[in-house]
Scaffold this active site. Structure first.
Site, PDB file in Angstrom:
ATOM      1  N   HIS A 162       0.807  -1.221   0.000  1.00 52.32           N
ATOM      2  CA  HIS A 162       0.000   0.000   0.000  1.00 52.32           C
ATOM      3  C   HIS A 162       0.838   1.267   0.000  1.00 52.32           C
ATOM      4  CE1 HIS A 162      -3.931  -1.981   0.564  1.00 52.32           C
ATOM      5  NE2 HIS A 162      -3.185  -2.924   1.108  1.00 52.32           N
ATOM      6  N   ASP A 371       2.956   9.291  -1.828  1.00 57.02           N
ATOM      7  CA  ASP A 371       1.873   8.498  -1.247  1.00 57.02           C
ATOM      8  C   ASP A 371       1.616   7.299  -2.142  1.00 57.02           C
ATOM      9  OD1 ASP A 371      -0.020   7.941   0.683  1.00 57.02           O
ATOM     10  OD2 ASP A 371      -1.015   9.887   0.520  1.00 57.02           O
TER      11      ASP A 371
END
Length: 470
Positions: A162, A371
């Site tokens: 992730h 991110d």
């Protein structure tokens, strides 16, 4: 082969959300996504309880409800210090977010990380039945697949990352880099949010692990194992979030925020308090806007919601102190008797409340320095009024940018670009706002969390299990 032909899904991650379900502000995007998958398919969600024990026994706490079972274990204080606070959050997290200056390389951290993954493997292995499919999540658990294989687990096992995967030269600074990457070849399928993260992984394998690497399209072979690598960006439960945005709580919050704005445009940022989120750069970009456009300064304000996290890690304490000082300075220099430019809030809110905040906001400011994905960007879009939507300003370095090209994309390191983007968003005609929102919303609806789950599990189901190979 359909997923229904398999008995269960076994999800393994560092932390586990309550099986009974909640809209608590403590739940991140990953928790919401995995709950949705488990409610649909059934199975077990295993991980650390967040609690501490004097002596690790491997005792599992089982809780059933909401279509699946949670299974959690406590860890010893040393485990928490070395595995979680140490290797996960002070070594891998900063390194994977390109912050070598913050990464700490300690043998004790690496040893604790390996030890805890072995303990997780010992504990979860008896819960895995022959036909189960195992799906391991994120950087906390990279070696877990290999440890399960060593304990005789021949099931299909997939791993999803992730976070970003760092470039080869950065990852090479990790003393255990080659060994860590080798453990990933115990999996059948590896998933990444973007093609950039996938290519960085392949680049490291190709150039750092020698001639034993063989590549064939999206299949890589090493050490007698074959792994398929895929791009599989996570989405939100779009239907659920739209329902939250239409709820009484969200509508009440929206009206409350509109009254509080007193006719001013509200810009919103919602981020866990983390150096990867670009909060300092965001505040400086907003201040640049105030300085460059004095005619607009009292016509808007920034609401920055930043719940604290990992408070025991020094770098997180420093970022909180920095942001408190910076927001205080900006407010002190620019505020007036009837206006404060920044509302800075250090707490989390339930997701239905946030949906109302998003809907009341003229601009969603999502500007991480790096991110893996960023689901706030997608939630902001899903919460908008189709007839009068707000504008999403999004960092080019968020994984979400690959899917959300219709946002106003910015370099978060540039205060000038952030300032220019705010002005662009404020002056954007309604027709253009609607057209951009519609294109963004189409993507959020099409590639939602169910699409993500199906994309990954279809690949995992298609992979032959070790039992079939044998």
């Amino acid at each position: 082969m359909e997923f229904g032909a398999l008995s269960r899904l076994i999800v393994i991650s560092n932390r586990v959300a309550p099986a009974e379900g909640s809209h608590s502000g403590a739940q991140g995007g990953l928790a919401v996504a995995l709950q949705s998958a488990l409610r649909e398919m059934g199975g077990i969600w295993f991980g650390w309880s967040g609690g501490q024990t004097d002596v690790f026994t491997g005792q599992v706490n089982l809780q059933r409800g909401d279509g699946y079972t949670t299974a959690t274990v406590d860890l010893e204080e040393q485990d928490i210090d070395e595995y979680y606070n140490g290797y996960a959050n002070r070594t891998l997290w900063p390194l994977f977010h390109y912050r070598m200056d913050l990464a700490e390389y300690e043998r004790g951290f690496a040893g604790g990380y390996q030890r805890v993954n072995e303990r997780f493997a010992d504990t979860v292995r008896p819960l895995i039945e022959q036909d189960d499919t195992v799906w391991i999540q994120d950087y906390h658990m990279i070696p877990l697949g290999q440890e399960l294989r060593r304990r005789g687990c021949a099931n299909r096992i997939g791993f999803f990352l992730h976070t970003p995967w760092p470039p080869r030269r950065l990852l090479a600074t990790l003393p255990e880099a080659n060994e860590l990457v080798e453990t990933l070849f115990a999996y059948d399928v590896l998933g990444f949010h973007t093609a950039e993260w996938l290519e960085s992984f392949c680049d490291f394998a190709r150039l750092e692990m020698g001639a034993d690497i063989e590549e064939d399209g999206d299949v890589i072979r090493f050490g007698g194992r074959t792994v398929r690598v895929i791009v599989c960006p996570i989405g939100i439960d779009t239907a659920e979030f739209r329902a939250l945005a239409a709820s009484d709580t969200a509508q009440h919050t929206c009206r409350q925020m509109e009254r509080s704005a007193v006719g001013r445009a509200m810009i919103v940022g919602v981020d866990r308090l983390d150096y990867s989120k670009g909060l300092e750069e965001r505040l400086l970009g907003f201040e640049r806007f105030l300085l460059e456009h004095p005619e607009e300064r009292k016509e808007l304000f920034l609401l920055q919601i930043a719940p604290p996290s990992r408070a025991s890690v020094g770098s997180y304490q420093r970022i909180r102190n920095t942001l408190e000082g910076l927001s205080g300075r900006i407010n002190g220099e620019h505020a007036d008797l009837d206006w404060v430019p920044i509302r800075y809030v250090n707490q989390g809110y339930p997701r239905d409340v946030l949906a109302g905040v998003y809907r009341a906001s003229r601009i969603g400011l999502v500007t991480p320095l790096r991110d893996g994905m960023n689901l706030v960007a997608k939630e902001y879009v899903a919460a908008q009024d189709p007839g009068d939507p707000g504008v999403l300003i999004l960092s080019r370095f968020a994984g979400a940018a690959a899917q959300m090209q219709e946002a106003v994309l910015v370099n978060p390191y540039s205060a000038e670009e952030i300032s220019d983007a705010i002005l662009t968003a404020l002056r954007m005609p309604r027709d253009e706002r609607i057209a951009r929102w519609r294109a963004l919303m189409d993507g959020v609806e099409r590639e939602d969390v169910m699409w993500w789950r199906k994309r990954f599990t279809d690949e995992l189901i298609a992979a032959p299990s070790l039992a079939e190979v044998d």
